[in-house]
Scaffold this motif. Structure first.
Motif, PDB file in Angstrom:
ATOM      1  N   ASN A  17     -30.543   6.971 -33.831  1.00  0.00           N
ATOM      2  CA  ASN A  17     -30.123   6.585 -32.484  1.00  0.00           C
ATOM      3  C   ASN A  17     -30.288   7.755 -31.530  1.00  0.00           C
ATOM      4  OD1 ASN A  17     -29.085   5.136 -30.365  1.00  0.00           O
ATOM      5  ND2 ASN A  17     -27.113   4.695 -31.314  1.00  0.00           N
ATOM      6  N   ALA A  43     -28.753   4.669 -25.121  1.00  0.00           N
ATOM      7  CA  ALA A  43     -27.459   4.057 -25.440  1.00  0.00           C
ATOM      8  C   ALA A  43     -26.298   4.947 -25.012  1.00  0.00           C
ATOM      9  CB  ALA A  43     -27.377   3.756 -26.936  1.00  0.00           C
ATOM     10  N   SER A  62     -22.805   5.251 -21.138  1.00  0.00           N
ATOM     11  CA  SER A  62     -23.946   4.363 -21.353  1.00  0.00           C
ATOM     12  C   SER A  62     -24.674   4.229 -20.021  1.00  0.00           C
ATOM     13  CB  SER A  62     -23.463   2.994 -21.846  1.00  0.00           C
ATOM     14  OG  SER A  62     -23.044   2.192 -20.753  1.00  0.00           O
ATOM     15  N   CYS A  70     -17.951   7.197 -28.797  1.00  0.00           N
ATOM     16  CA  CYS A  70     -19.355   7.144 -29.207  1.00  0.00           C
ATOM     17  C   CYS A  70     -19.589   8.144 -30.326  1.00  0.00           C
ATOM     18  CB  CYS A  70     -20.283   7.426 -28.029  1.00  0.00           C
ATOM     19  SG  CYS A  70     -22.027   7.250 -28.477  1.00  0.00           S
ATOM     20  N   HIS A  72     -22.526   8.451 -32.411  1.00  0.00           N
ATOM     21  CA  HIS A  72     -23.845   9.064 -32.578  1.00  0.00           C
ATOM     22  C   HIS A  72     -24.083  10.159 -31.541  1.00  0.00           C
ATOM     23  CE1 HIS A  72     -25.501   6.638 -29.229  1.00  0.00           C
ATOM     24  NE2 HIS A  72     -26.558   7.430 -29.283  1.00  0.00           N
ATOM     25  N   ASN A 145     -14.663  -4.160 -30.305  1.00  0.00           N
ATOM     26  CA  ASN A 145     -15.662  -5.087 -30.825  1.00  0.00           C
ATOM     27  C   ASN A 145     -15.037  -6.204 -31.657  1.00  0.00           C
ATOM     28  OD1 ASN A 145     -18.302  -3.696 -30.126  1.00  0.00           O
ATOM     29  ND2 ASN A 145     -17.306  -2.060 -31.277  1.00  0.00           N
ATOM     30  N   CYS A 192     -25.124  -3.869 -34.412  1.00  0.00           N
ATOM     31  CA  CYS A 192     -24.158  -3.806 -33.311  1.00  0.00           C
ATOM     32  C   CYS A 192     -24.832  -4.187 -32.000  1.00  0.00           C
ATOM     33  CB  CYS A 192     -23.572  -2.399 -33.215  1.00  0.00           C
ATOM     34  SG  CYS A 192     -22.420  -2.164 -31.842  1.00  0.00           S
ATOM     35  N   ASP A 202     -27.619  -1.645 -30.476  1.00  0.00           N
ATOM     36  CA  ASP A 202     -27.499  -0.202 -30.666  1.00  0.00           C
ATOM     37  C   ASP A 202     -28.182   0.181 -31.979  1.00  0.00           C
ATOM     38  OD1 ASP A 202     -26.626   2.265 -29.735  1.00  0.00           O
ATOM     39  OD2 ASP A 202     -24.826   2.212 -30.971  1.00  0.00           O
ATOM     40  N   THR A 205     -24.547   3.105 -34.868  1.00  0.00           N
ATOM     41  CA  THR A 205     -23.296   3.181 -34.121  1.00  0.00           C
ATOM     42  C   THR A 205     -22.220   3.854 -34.966  1.00  0.00           C
ATOM     43  OG1 THR A 205     -23.932   1.014 -33.262  1.00  0.00           O
ATOM     44  CG2 THR A 205     -21.760   1.844 -32.643  1.00  0.00           C
ATOM     45  N   SER A 207     -19.199   4.831 -33.950  1.00  0.00           N
ATOM     46  CA  SER A 207     -17.837   4.385 -33.645  1.00  0.00           C
ATOM     47  C   SER A 207     -17.461   3.114 -34.387  1.00  0.00           C
ATOM     48  CB  SER A 207     -17.683   4.172 -32.136  1.00  0.00           C
ATOM     49  OG  SER A 207     -18.570   3.178 -31.660  1.00  0.00           O
ATOM     50  N   THR A 208     -18.402   2.192 -34.609  1.00  0.00           N
ATOM     51  CA  THR A 208     -18.043   0.966 -35.326  1.00  0.00           C
ATOM     52  C   THR A 208     -17.650   1.256 -36.777  1.00  0.00           C
ATOM     53  OG1 THR A 208     -20.364   0.544 -35.905  1.00  0.00           O
ATOM     54  CG2 THR A 208     -19.513  -0.492 -33.907  1.00  0.00           C
ATOM     55  N   GLN A 229     -27.335   0.984 -40.983  1.00  0.00           N
ATOM     56  CA  GLN A 229     -27.424   0.139 -39.810  1.00  0.00           C
ATOM     57  C   GLN A 229     -28.844  -0.394 -39.725  1.00  0.00           C
ATOM     58  OE1 GLN A 229     -24.788   1.064 -36.847  1.00  0.00           O
ATOM     59  NE2 GLN A 229     -25.772  -0.066 -35.204  1.00  0.00           N
TER      60      GLN A 229
END
Length: 262
Positions: A17, A43, A62, A70, A72, A145, A192, A202, A205, A207-208, A229
């Protein structure tokens, strides 16, 4: 002003990313940071500012808004501080998501982030129900999310998002996830989507994974996992749940250094 672009959660250019990183001497006006992020059209763009005690303030934008969290871009920032600014000990970031820490060993970086355990919900928001051919195995959420466990990695990889429907659940995004087969390199996969933040899909990610890691640790019965991912660019994360923290490991590579004119 110097700007760096870094591919995070990968050891190869053009995967992982991408994030922009700007190391400041003092904060820029918020509207200028937002304009820079919009111009970068990545992103996330990270803006990091040193504190007198050797720690750092970190913010992320963003293309359309400031981000609460965030991963990444935090990894990308740590990479730049280690490789270009002489950081040697663990780095401490002060952020809207709380305190984050980053360290480096011979093979990778590690982010120490808060764990955000899944909050189970009874059903998908009505705006999302039409895009699934069969009901997800489980549905849960965090502050940012909606998550849907589709039951398998194949279902995640073949999932076709309806961006207009996802935008209707603003300010939330949608994460789909599934368990990988036993012989695979990863334990679970995810994708995501956050179109309302200017991020249709994305690539990777961090954060997810603050929520995916405690979820899959509970499902699989172990605290050390590997996540993949499954975006077009793709990325890999080593994951560990430890008390109320999640440790994410990954690599990063610098794609570009440039000067911007303000």
């Amino acid at each position: 002003m110097r700007i760096y672009q870094v591919d995070a959660f990968t050891d190869r250019l053009f995967t992982g990313n991408p994030a922009a990183v700007l190391v400041l001497e003092d904060w820029l006006p918020d509207d200028l940071m937002q304009a820079i992020a919009q111009e970068n059209n990545l992103a996330a763009s990270a803006f990091v500012n040193p504190r007198a005690d050797g720690t750092w303030d970190l913010r992320w934008f963003s293309p359309t808004q400031e981000l609460d969290f965030c991963g990444h871009a935090s990894l990308a920032t740590a990479h730049i501080l280690f490789t270009n600014f002489g950081a040697s000990a663990a780095i401490v970031f002060h952020t809207q998501a709380g305190q984050l820490r980053a360290s480096k060993d011979a093979s990778r970086y590690q982010l120490d982030i808060p764990s955000m355990p899944p909050e189970v919900i009874d059903a998908l928001p009505p705006e999302l129900k039409g895009m699934f051919s069969s009901a997800p195995a489980k549905v849960f959420r965090n502050f940012k999310n909606i998550f849907a466990d589709l039951g398998s990695a194949d279902a995640v990889c073949s999932f076709v998002p309806d961006f207009a429907a996802i935008t209707q659940i603003d300010p939330l995004g949608l994460v789909v996830t599934g368990q990988e087969v036993e012989s695979a390199k990863a334990d679970f996969v995810s994708r995501c989507f956050a179109p309302s933040a200017g991020i249709p899909e994305d690539p990777v990610t961090g954060s997810t994974h603050a929520t995916l890691v405690p979820y899959w640790a509970g499902q699989l019965g172990r605290d050390k996992l590997v996540g993949h991912q499954a975006s077009k660019r793709g990325g890999w994360l080593t994951c560990e749940l430890t008390n109320d923290r999640v440790l994410l490991g990954g690599n990063a590579v610098t794609y570009m250094e440039a000067e911007i004119s303000l």
